[in-house]
Design a protein around this motif. Structure first.
Motif, PDB file in Angstrom:
ATOM      1  N   PRO A 172       0.803  -1.230   0.000  1.00 51.53           N
ATOM      2  CA  PRO A 172       0.000   0.000   0.000  1.00 51.53           C
ATOM      3  C   PRO A 172       0.829   1.271   0.000  1.00 51.53           C
ATOM      4  CG  PRO A 172      -0.981  -1.601   1.465  1.00 51.53           C
ATOM      5  CD  PRO A 172       0.321  -2.189   1.009  1.00 51.53           C
ATOM      6  N   GLU A 173       1.923   1.308   0.766  1.00 54.46           N
ATOM      7  CA  GLU A 173       2.746   2.514   0.827  1.00 54.46           C
ATOM      8  C   GLU A 173       3.449   2.813  -0.498  1.00 54.46           C
ATOM      9  OE1 GLU A 173       4.941  -0.893   2.956  1.00 54.46           O
ATOM     10  OE2 GLU A 173       2.902  -0.058   2.872  1.00 54.46           O
ATOM     11  N   GLN A 174       3.357   1.867  -1.459  1.00 56.08           N
ATOM     12  CA  GLN A 174       3.943   2.070  -2.784  1.00 56.08           C
ATOM     13  C   GLN A 174       2.891   2.466  -3.818  1.00 56.08           C
ATOM     14  OE1 GLN A 174       5.614  -1.982  -2.846  1.00 56.08           O
ATOM     15  NE2 GLN A 174       7.662  -1.103  -2.874  1.00 56.08           N
ATOM     16  N   PHE A 175       1.642   2.587  -3.395  1.00 55.88           N
ATOM     17  CA  PHE A 175       0.591   2.985  -4.324  1.00 55.88           C
ATOM     18  C   PHE A 175       0.846   4.418  -4.804  1.00 55.88           C
ATOM     19  CE2 PHE A 175      -2.785   0.080  -2.124  1.00 55.88           C
ATOM     20  CZ  PHE A 175      -2.107  -1.031  -2.607  1.00 55.88           C
ATOM     21  N   PRO A 176       0.383   4.760  -6.015  1.00 57.83           N
ATOM     22  CA  PRO A 176       0.598   6.122  -6.543  1.00 57.83           C
ATOM     23  C   PRO A 176       0.070   7.205  -5.596  1.00 57.83           C
ATOM     24  CG  PRO A 176      -0.205   4.667  -8.272  1.00 57.83           C
ATOM     25  CD  PRO A 176      -0.294   3.903  -6.989  1.00 57.83           C
ATOM     26  N   ARG A 177       0.928   8.180  -5.286  1.00 57.83           N
ATOM     27  CA  ARG A 177       0.602   9.349  -4.459  1.00 57.83           C
ATOM     28  C   ARG A 177       0.062   8.966  -3.080  1.00 57.83           C
ATOM     29  NH1 ARG A 177       1.010  14.166  -6.320  1.00 57.83           N
ATOM     30  NH2 ARG A 177      -0.652  15.066  -5.034  1.00 57.83           N
ATOM     31  N   TYR A 178       0.508   7.819  -2.584  1.00 63.22           N
ATOM     32  CA  TYR A 178       0.014   7.314  -1.296  1.00 63.22           C
ATOM     33  C   TYR A 178       0.276   8.293  -0.160  1.00 63.22           C
ATOM     34  CZ  TYR A 178      -0.162   4.405   2.911  1.00 63.22           C
ATOM     35  OH  TYR A 178      -0.445   3.907   4.159  1.00 63.22           O
ATOM     36  N   GLU A 179       1.514   8.771  -0.024  1.00 61.50           N
ATOM     37  CA  GLU A 179       1.860   9.614   1.112  1.00 61.50           C
ATOM     38  C   GLU A 179       1.074  10.925   1.111  1.00 61.50           C
ATOM     39  OE1 GLU A 179       3.454   9.161   3.834  1.00 61.50           O
ATOM     40  OE2 GLU A 179       3.965   7.106   3.320  1.00 61.50           O
ATOM     41  N   GLN A 180       0.858  11.515  -0.075  1.00 63.54           N
ATOM     42  CA  GLN A 180       0.119  12.773  -0.146  1.00 63.54           C
ATOM     43  C   GLN A 180      -1.352  12.564   0.196  1.00 63.54           C
ATOM     44  OE1 GLN A 180       2.098  11.547  -2.494  1.00 63.54           O
ATOM     45  NE2 GLN A 180       3.577  13.093  -3.172  1.00 63.54           N
ATOM     46  N   PRO A 186      -6.989   8.886   5.523  1.00 59.94           N
ATOM     47  CA  PRO A 186      -6.133   7.881   6.154  1.00 59.94           C
ATOM     48  C   PRO A 186      -6.790   6.501   6.224  1.00 59.94           C
ATOM     49  CG  PRO A 186      -6.485   9.822   7.569  1.00 59.94           C
ATOM     50  CD  PRO A 186      -7.500   9.855   6.484  1.00 59.94           C
ATOM     51  N   LEU A 187      -6.139   5.517   5.615  1.00 60.64           N
ATOM     52  CA  LEU A 187      -6.585   4.132   5.629  1.00 60.64           C
ATOM     53  C   LEU A 187      -5.467   3.281   6.228  1.00 60.64           C
ATOM     54  CD1 LEU A 187      -8.019   4.007   1.993  1.00 60.64           C
ATOM     55  CD2 LEU A 187      -9.314   4.347   4.096  1.00 60.64           C
ATOM     56  N   LEU A 188      -5.806   2.474   7.225  1.00 65.01           N
ATOM     57  CA  LEU A 188      -4.801   1.661   7.911  1.00 65.01           C
ATOM     58  C   LEU A 188      -5.156   0.185   7.794  1.00 65.01           C
ATOM     59  CD1 LEU A 188      -4.610   3.651  11.291  1.00 65.01           C
ATOM     60  CD2 LEU A 188      -3.376   4.128   9.169  1.00 65.01           C
ATOM     61  N   LYS A 189      -4.141  -0.627   7.548  1.00 66.77           N
ATOM     62  CA  LYS A 189      -4.303  -2.084   7.564  1.00 66.77           C
ATOM     63  C   LYS A 189      -3.438  -2.591   8.702  1.00 66.77           C
ATOM     64  CE  LYS A 189      -4.995  -1.993   2.634  1.00 66.77           C
ATOM     65  NZ  LYS A 189      -5.068  -0.512   2.699  1.00 66.77           N
ATOM     66  N   THR A 190      -4.072  -3.227   9.702  1.00 70.45           N
ATOM     67  CA  THR A 190      -3.308  -3.554  10.902  1.00 70.45           C
ATOM     68  C   THR A 190      -3.126  -5.059  11.085  1.00 70.45           C
ATOM     69  OG1 THR A 190      -5.356  -3.282  12.177  1.00 70.45           O
ATOM     70  CG2 THR A 190      -3.845  -1.412  12.086  1.00 70.45           C
ATOM     71  N   GLY A 350       3.214  10.696  10.323  1.00 72.14           N
ATOM     72  CA  GLY A 350       2.849  11.462   9.140  1.00 72.14           C
ATOM     73  C   GLY A 350       1.491  12.122   9.242  1.00 72.14           C
ATOM     74  N   LEU A 351       0.700  11.700  10.257  1.00 67.69           N
ATOM     75  CA  LEU A 351      -0.624  12.296  10.439  1.00 67.69           C
ATOM     76  C   LEU A 351      -0.668  13.224  11.646  1.00 67.69           C
ATOM     77  CD1 LEU A 351      -3.015   9.287   9.758  1.00 67.69           C
ATOM     78  CD2 LEU A 351      -2.238  11.046   8.171  1.00 67.69           C
ATOM     79  N   GLU A 352       0.386  13.180  12.499  1.00 66.63           N
ATOM     80  CA  GLU A 352       0.372  14.018  13.697  1.00 66.63           C
ATOM     81  C   GLU A 352       0.350  15.498  13.334  1.00 66.63           C
ATOM     82  OE1 GLU A 352       2.694  11.882  12.876  1.00 66.63           O
ATOM     83  OE2 GLU A 352       3.186  10.508  14.509  1.00 66.63           O
TER      84      GLU A 352
END
Length: 467
Positions: A172-180, A186-190, A350-352
């Motif tokens: 997921p962290e490699q998906f296009p424009r993920y960080e932006q 915000p979607l989390l997979k735990t 990154g969300l703080e």
């Protein structure tokens, strides 16, 4: 009439009449008469007509219980689901196997079967068909039609190329424009619950539709959601193949931070359209949807329509604050299978503090009502013009044209939409000759409202920069 346990708090909005029948209570009022917050001790409240009340832990008609079902994995066994007698939408009984066999008959008759194996791998076929049959209320014709449209959608949008990347190890962290995009969606997979269902967490209260459309184009937001949904589908199908259980995800929506900005009309309409399109092609992927930190029921329903497919809204289980849901979450899964932010811990990295948005550094122009604004940017031969434009709130007409410097040169249209734009637009143009890009913001259709448009233009020699 409803009963409340001792120590419970309740907020009533738009109340008609309130009459305590027994017990003691204290009342807190704001400057206006509504809302009223009651601290109750064995209080019974009679609701007047037109009342809108939300009570923590009290299940509404049509909502799912939040309680953990330890036998869920047995109920979702593929063999058992195919053998089970189901009541169809016409009140007739039909086994799951009969249901998917009828779908296959319909899909064969219209030429959809045999399936493209990239879209429907043989080892996933029965479980995928069963998801659609169950999701469309055991109506074979409707399920088959939806399945056919899903296959057409996958082909038109090259979704199998995305699946191949995910099967090849794309995270997921490699998906296009993920960080932006994750900053404002915000979607989390735990981890996994005690039945083996994957846990997916959406920090719904942190979703910012307005900033989302300023950060990415409509297509980029759409693909962000597509990648996430395809990843979820691949994960569930692989689990089903390995275990024989038609796993669905435990979806957790944390509404902490929910506010009126979530009701911004333009961005919300755009998000609703994207979620509606994508979710119609990913069916029965959610087993239960737990809603945490729920404030006002009426506002919540408006927001959830944007992020929870209508087919899944009967799976909602509504809960209040952490003191109400903590034990329920740990019934479903060990605490370390969630993110600690659900229990009062820090937000994911990154969300703080997302810092100053890049868009705040852009230039802006005000376009008066019944007027246009025209900007011009010189672009030398061989250089590339990069542009980004985003209306601050309301829509505006937009046109970009490259005009050659030499006489007789042919102008090139870079952007011209038949509809006004209300979200981020971006593009680029490499100049084959000296010239200029002329940018027109059109507000002539608006008789009252002026429009503010933010923009950034850059001219680069990309060949030199790559070197």
């Amino acid at each position: 009439e409803l009963s409340l346990p001792s120590g419970c708090h309740i907020t009533l909005v738009g109340v008609g009449s309130i009459s305590p029948r027994c017990g003691s209570f204290t009342e807190e009022r704001s400057a206006s008469t509504h809302p009223v917050r009651w601290s109750c001790d064995g209080l019974r409240i009679g609701k007047g007509s037109g009342s809108t009340v939300w009570e923590p832990g009290r299940r509404r008609k049509g909502e799912m219980s939040a309680a953990f079902n330890p036998k869920r994995s047995e109920e979702l066994n593929l063999t058992a689901m195919l053998a089970k007698q189901w009541e169809t939408d016409t009140k007739h009984l039909m086994t799951g196997q009969q249901g998917i066999d009828k779908m296959k008959e319909i899909l064969t008759a219209d030429g959809t079967m045999p399936f493209d194996e990239r879209s429907v791998p043989p080892e996933w076929q029965d479980a995928l068909l069963l998801r659609f049959w169950v999701g469309f209320k055991k109506n074979c014709a409707n399920a088959a039609e939806a399945f056919k449209k899903m296959l057409e959608w996958r082909k038109e949008n090259s979704i199998n190329d995305i699946r191949d990347k995910i099967l090849g190890g794309l995270k997921p962290e490699q998906f296009p424009r993920y960080e932006q995009l994750r900053r404002f969606y915000p979607l989390l997979k735990t981890g996994f619950d005690k039945n083996g269902c994957p846990i997916n967490i959406t920090l719904t209260g942190l979703i910012d539709p307005a900033k989302l459309v300023q950060t990415a184009t409509t297509e980029e937001i759409r693909m962000y959601i597509v990648y996430e949904m395809e990843y979820k589908l691949v994960q569930l199908c692989k689990l089903t193949q390995e275990t024989g259980i038609v796993y669905r995800a435990l979806e957790v929506h944390d509404l902490k931070g929910l506010g009126m900005h979530h009701l911004a009309t333009g961005p919300i309409a755009l998000l609703r359209k994207i979620v509606s399109e994508v979710s119609s092609n990913y069916v029965e992927l959610a087993d239960k949807v737990l809603l945490l930190n729920v404030p006002y029921a009426t506002v919540v329903r408006s927001v959830l329509k944007q992020v929870v497919p209508s087919r899944s809204q009967h799976k909602l289980a509504v809960m209040g604050g952490v003191e109400d849901y903590c034990h329920l979450l740990t019934e479903h899964a060990d605490r370390d299978q969630y993110h600690e932010c659900l229990f009062g811990g820090a937000l994911p990295e990154g969300l703080e503090d997302s810092g100053e948005d890049d868009i705040n550094k852009w230039s802006s122009v005000n376009v008066p009502a019944r007027d246009k604004k025209v900007l011009k940017e010189e672009v030398p031969e061989g250089k590339t013009f990069l542009w980004s434009v985003c209306p601050a709130s309301q829509d505006v007409g937009l046109e970009l044209v490259f005009v050659p410097g030499a006489k007789g040169g042919k102008a090139v249209s870079l952007f011209e939409s038949s509809e006004r734009v209300a979200s981020l637009q971006r593009g680029s143009h490499k100049a084959a000759e000296d010239g200029a890009v002329v940018i027109t913001f059109d507000n002539t259709y608006s008789y009252i409202n002026s429009k503010t448009v933010q923009y950034t233009f850059e001219v680069h020699d990309l060949r030199e920069e790559r070197g």
